[in-house]
Design a protein around this motif. Structure first.
Motif, PDB file in Angstrom:
ATOM      1  N   THR A 100      38.848  -9.765 -24.210  1.00 60.25           N
ATOM      2  CA  THR A 100      38.655 -11.028 -23.495  1.00 60.25           C
ATOM      3  C   THR A 100      39.351 -10.998 -22.139  1.00 60.25           C
ATOM      4  N   ALA A 101      40.524 -10.353 -22.073  1.00 61.30           N
ATOM      5  CA  ALA A 101      41.216 -10.232 -20.794  1.00 61.30           C
ATOM      6  C   ALA A 101      40.392  -9.422 -19.809  1.00 61.30           C
ATOM      7  N   GLY A 102      39.774  -8.346 -20.268  1.00 59.46           N
ATOM      8  CA  GLY A 102      38.943  -7.539 -19.377  1.00 59.46           C
ATOM      9  C   GLY A 102      37.789  -8.331 -18.795  1.00 59.46           C
ATOM     10  N   GLU A 103      37.129  -9.129 -19.626  1.00 58.87           N
ATOM     11  CA  GLU A 103      36.036  -9.971 -19.135  1.00 58.87           C
ATOM     12  C   GLU A 103      36.559 -11.027 -18.170  1.00 58.87           C
ATOM     13  N   LEU A 104      37.709 -11.614 -18.493  1.00 59.59           N
ATOM     14  CA  LEU A 104      38.284 -12.654 -17.655  1.00 59.59           C
ATOM     15  C   LEU A 104      38.713 -12.103 -16.296  1.00 59.59           C
ATOM     16  N   ILE A 105      39.302 -10.918 -16.289  1.00 61.52           N
ATOM     17  CA  ILE A 105      39.683 -10.287 -15.015  1.00 61.52           C
ATOM     18  C   ILE A 105      38.456 -10.136 -14.131  1.00 61.52           C
ATOM     19  N   TRP A 106      37.380  -9.631 -14.689  1.00 65.75           N
ATOM     20  CA  TRP A 106      36.153  -9.421 -13.900  1.00 65.75           C
ATOM     21  C   TRP A 106      35.630 -10.743 -13.354  1.00 65.75           C
ATOM     22  N   ALA A 119      45.404 -17.693  -9.849  1.00 63.79           N
ATOM     23  CA  ALA A 119      45.339 -17.559 -11.300  1.00 63.79           C
ATOM     24  C   ALA A 119      46.136 -16.357 -11.766  1.00 63.79           C
ATOM     25  N   GLY A 120      46.645 -16.453 -12.984  1.00 57.97           N
ATOM     26  CA  GLY A 120      47.313 -15.345 -13.631  1.00 57.97           C
ATOM     27  C   GLY A 120      46.851 -15.231 -15.072  1.00 57.97           C
ATOM     28  N   ILE A 121      46.975 -14.041 -15.631  1.00 61.21           N
ATOM     29  CA  ILE A 121      46.579 -13.783 -17.009  1.00 61.21           C
ATOM     30  C   ILE A 121      47.779 -13.231 -17.761  1.00 61.21           C
ATOM     31  N   ILE A 122      48.066 -13.821 -18.914  1.00 53.54           N
ATOM     32  CA  ILE A 122      49.120 -13.331 -19.797  1.00 53.54           C
ATOM     33  C   ILE A 122      48.454 -12.622 -20.974  1.00 53.54           C
ATOM     34  N   GLY A 123      48.763 -11.346 -21.142  1.00 54.41           N
ATOM     35  CA  GLY A 123      48.111 -10.562 -22.188  1.00 54.41           C
ATOM     36  C   GLY A 123      46.859  -9.941 -21.623  1.00 54.41           C
ATOM     37  N   GLY A 124      47.008  -8.809 -20.925  1.00 54.08           N
ATOM     38  CA  GLY A 124      45.911  -8.326 -20.090  1.00 54.08           C
ATOM     39  C   GLY A 124      45.140  -7.139 -20.581  1.00 54.08           C
ATOM     40  N   THR A 125      45.360  -6.690 -21.827  1.00 53.76           N
ATOM     41  CA  THR A 125      44.762  -5.414 -22.228  1.00 53.76           C
ATOM     42  C   THR A 125      43.572  -5.539 -23.176  1.00 53.76           C
ATOM     43  N   GLY A 126      43.302  -6.721 -23.703  1.00 54.08           N
ATOM     44  CA  GLY A 126      42.234  -6.874 -24.690  1.00 54.08           C
ATOM     45  C   GLY A 126      40.865  -7.063 -24.077  1.00 54.08           C
ATOM     46  N   LEU A 177      37.942 -12.002 -10.531  1.00 47.21           N
ATOM     47  CA  LEU A 177      37.839 -11.182  -9.319  1.00 47.21           C
ATOM     48  C   LEU A 177      36.610 -11.542  -8.490  1.00 47.21           C
ATOM     49  N   HIS A 178      35.547 -11.990  -9.173  1.00 45.17           N
ATOM     50  CA  HIS A 178      34.289 -12.277  -8.481  1.00 45.17           C
ATOM     51  C   HIS A 178      34.022 -13.777  -8.350  1.00 45.17           C
ATOM     52  N   HIS A 179      35.014 -14.601  -8.708  1.00 45.58           N
ATOM     53  CA  HIS A 179      34.838 -16.050  -8.634  1.00 45.58           C
ATOM     54  C   HIS A 179      34.943 -16.492  -7.176  1.00 45.58           C
ATOM     55  N   PRO A 180      34.045 -17.359  -6.715  1.00 48.23           N
ATOM     56  CA  PRO A 180      34.051 -17.748  -5.296  1.00 48.23           C
ATOM     57  C   PRO A 180      35.228 -18.623  -4.900  1.00 48.23           C
ATOM     58  N   ALA A 181      35.939 -19.210  -5.865  1.00 48.42           N
ATOM     59  CA  ALA A 181      37.016 -20.140  -5.509  1.00 48.42           C
ATOM     60  C   ALA A 181      38.337 -19.804  -6.194  1.00 48.42           C
ATOM     61  N   ALA A 182      38.477 -18.571  -6.704  1.00 48.19           N
ATOM     62  CA  ALA A 182      39.699 -18.197  -7.410  1.00 48.19           C
ATOM     63  C   ALA A 182      40.237 -16.866  -6.892  1.00 48.19           C
ATOM     64  N   GLU A 183      41.552 -16.727  -6.956  1.00 47.16           N
ATOM     65  CA  GLU A 183      42.209 -15.474  -6.585  1.00 47.16           C
ATOM     66  C   GLU A 183      43.129 -15.066  -7.732  1.00 47.16           C
ATOM     67  N   LEU A 184      42.874 -13.918  -8.340  1.00 44.12           N
ATOM     68  CA  LEU A 184      43.699 -13.426  -9.432  1.00 44.12           C
ATOM     69  C   LEU A 184      44.952 -12.775  -8.857  1.00 44.12           C
ATOM     70  N   LYS A 185      46.121 -13.364  -9.149  1.00 41.95           N
ATOM     71  CA  LYS A 185      47.379 -12.909  -8.550  1.00 41.95           C
ATOM     72  C   LYS A 185      48.124 -11.903  -9.421  1.00 41.95           C
ATOM     73  N   PHE A 186      48.030 -12.044 -10.752  1.00 40.69           N
ATOM     74  CA  PHE A 186      48.743 -11.094 -11.612  1.00 40.69           C
ATOM     75  C   PHE A 186      48.096 -11.016 -12.986  1.00 40.69           C
ATOM     76  N   ASP A 235      48.343 -21.590  -9.823  1.00 38.25           N
ATOM     77  CA  ASP A 235      47.729 -22.874 -10.185  1.00 38.25           C
ATOM     78  C   ASP A 235      47.334 -22.928 -11.654  1.00 38.25           C
ATOM     79  N   VAL A 236      46.895 -21.792 -12.202  1.00 41.95           N
ATOM     80  CA  VAL A 236      46.430 -21.771 -13.589  1.00 41.95           C
ATOM     81  C   VAL A 236      46.778 -20.441 -14.230  1.00 41.95           C
ATOM     82  N   ILE A 237      47.212 -20.518 -15.478  1.00 36.87           N
ATOM     83  CA  ILE A 237      47.488 -19.328 -16.277  1.00 36.87           C
ATOM     84  C   ILE A 237      46.574 -19.333 -17.495  1.00 36.87           C
ATOM     85  N   PHE A 238      45.945 -18.188 -17.729  1.00 39.48           N
ATOM     86  CA  PHE A 238      45.130 -17.979 -18.921  1.00 39.48           C
ATOM     87  C   PHE A 238      45.945 -17.158 -19.921  1.00 39.48           C
TER      88      PHE A 238
END
Length: 322
Positions: A13-19, A4-11, A22-31, A65-68
Motif C-alpha cells: 500500500t505504501a508503494g502505491e501511495l508513494i506513486w 505529505a509524509g508516509i509512515i511505514g514505507g515498505t509495503g 508523486l504524481h498528484h497535481p496538488a501534493a508534494e511527498l516530503k518523506f 500537512d498530512v501524514i499517512f
C-alpha cells in the motif's frame, strides 16, 4: 501544495501511495519513514518507481500537512503514542486501529468511506481508511441499508488477490502455494465484519441480521471480486434505480447494467457494481482494486476531501484490462 509524509514505507500500500502522491497535481511527498530502510533509496524497495523519484527512506518525521500511516494493524496506535505529531498535521490511518471508534487522546477519527459520509470526512482532521474487503462489501449494501431493506441474512462470497495479505511472505502467499490454488480463510469471522456492521447501522440503526462472509484467497495478485445476495422486496429495475440514485454523486462508484469483471477495475480507484435478480434474491456483484479503492487510492480520495480539492484529483487512472 499539500505537503505529505508516509509512515511505514515498505509495503504494497505504501508503494502505491508513494506513486499516487508523486504524481498528484496538488501534493508534494516530503518523506517516507522506515527504520529498517533508513538512508536507502525508496526505489531499492519499490523498484517499479525507478525514474519517478530520488527520495530516500528516513527515520525522521518532518512537519507536514498530512501524514499517512501505512503500518501493520496494531502498530499505528503504538507509533502515535511514541511519536506525537503536531496538532496542525492531519492523519489518515490505513490500518484498522482507529476504524471502530478508538480515539487518539481526545481526538476522534472519522471513518473514511466517502460514499457513506463525505461531509464528515471534509470536516475532519483524522480519518480511518476502510479495509479492502469492507469497502467492496459496504458499497454493495449501503443503498439497501439506507432504505432499511436489509431484513434478512446477507450472504457474502469474496475472493482477494495475494497482495491483500501484505508484502511479508507466509505459507499461503508464496507463488508455489498460491498459483493454481484457491482456499477459504477466516470464514464467518473476518475482522472487517465489525466495520461493515458499524456502517450499516449508521444508516439503519435496527440492523441485526447476520452477515455470512466467506473470504477466499485467489491465485492472482490484486483485486477483490465479491458476490453478495439477500432477499429484497424489489424488482431488478427498482434496485438499479435505487443504486443509481444513491451513487449519483460518487465519482468512483459505477453502477453497471452490463456484466462486470475484475480486470476492469484493477489499477484504478473505482468500484464497479452489477445487480441481478433471482426469484426473491437480489445478487449484488462488486469489483475493486484492493490496493487502490481498498487502500491507497481511497486514502488519497480522503485527502482530497479533507483539503477541499476535487475528489478525483490525482486518481484518474485507467485499468489494465488486456
Amino acid at each position: 501544495m499539500i505537503t505529505a509524509g508516509i509512515i511505514g514505507g515498505t509495503g504494497y500500500t505504501a508503494g502505491e501511495l508513494i506513486w499516487l502522491l508523486l504524481h498528484h497535481p496538488a501534493a508534494e511527498l516530503k518523506f517516507v519513514y522506515s527504520n529498517s530502510q533508513s538512508g536507502k533509496a525508496v526505489t531499492s524497495v519499490h523498484t517499479d518507481l525507478k525514474g519517478d523519484t530520488d527520495l530516500k527512506f528516513s527515520n525522521e518525521i518532518q512537519e507536514v500537512d498530512v501524514i499517512f500511516l501505512c503500518l501493520p494493524h496494531g502498530k499505528a496506535k503504538e507509533f502515535l503514542q511514541e511519536n506525537p505529531v503536531s496538532d496542525k498535521t492531519r492523519l489518515i490511518d490505513l490500518s484498522n486501529d482507529y476504524r471502530l471508534g478508538l480515539k487518539l487522546g481526545d481526538k476522534s477519527f472519522t471513518y473514511g468511506l466517502p460514499e457513506l459520509d463525505k461531509e464528515a470526512i471534509m470536516g475532519s482532521n483524522y480519518v480511518a481508511n476502510p479495509g479492502c474487503f469492507a469497502t467492496g462489501i459496504q458499497l454493495a449494501l449501503l443503498p439497501l441499508a439506507r432504505e432499511r431493506l436489509l431484513k434478512d441474512e446477507v450472504h457474502v462470497h469474496a475472493i482477494t488477490g495475494s497482495t491483500g495479505a501484505g508484502a511479508g511472505l507466509s505459507s499461503t502467499t508464496h507463488f508455489s502455494w498460491r498459483s493454481n490454488n484457491l482456499s477459504v480463510y477466516k470464514a464467518f469471522q473476518h475482522q472487517h465484519l465489525d466495520e461493515i456492521k458499524q456502517s450499516i447501522r449508521k444508516l439503519d440503526s435496527g440492523f441485526k441480521q447476520e452477515i455470512n462472509f466467506i473470504p477466499l484467497r485467489g491465485d492472482f495478485a490484486r483485486g477483490i471480486f465479491a458476490s453478495i445476495y439477500t432477499n429484497a422486496d424489489l424488482s431488478l429495475e427498482q434496485a438499479y434505480q435505487l443504486y443509481e440514485q444513491y451513487y449519483r454523486n460518487a465519482p468512483f462508484t459505477v453502477v453497471s447494467r452490463e456484466e462486470i469483471s475484475l480486470k476492469e477495475v484493477v489499477n484504478t480507484n473505482r468500484c464497479f457494481i452489477q445487480l441481478q435478480q433471482h426469484g426473491k434474491k437480489l445478487l449484488i456483484i462488486t469489483a475493486i482494486d484492493n490496493l487502490l479503492k481498498g487502500a491507497s487510492g481511497q486514502a488519497v480520495q480522503n485527502m482530497n476531501l479533507m483539503f477541499g480539492l476535487e475528489e478525483t484529483a490525482g486518481l484518474k487512472l485507467k485499468s489494465t484490462k488486456f
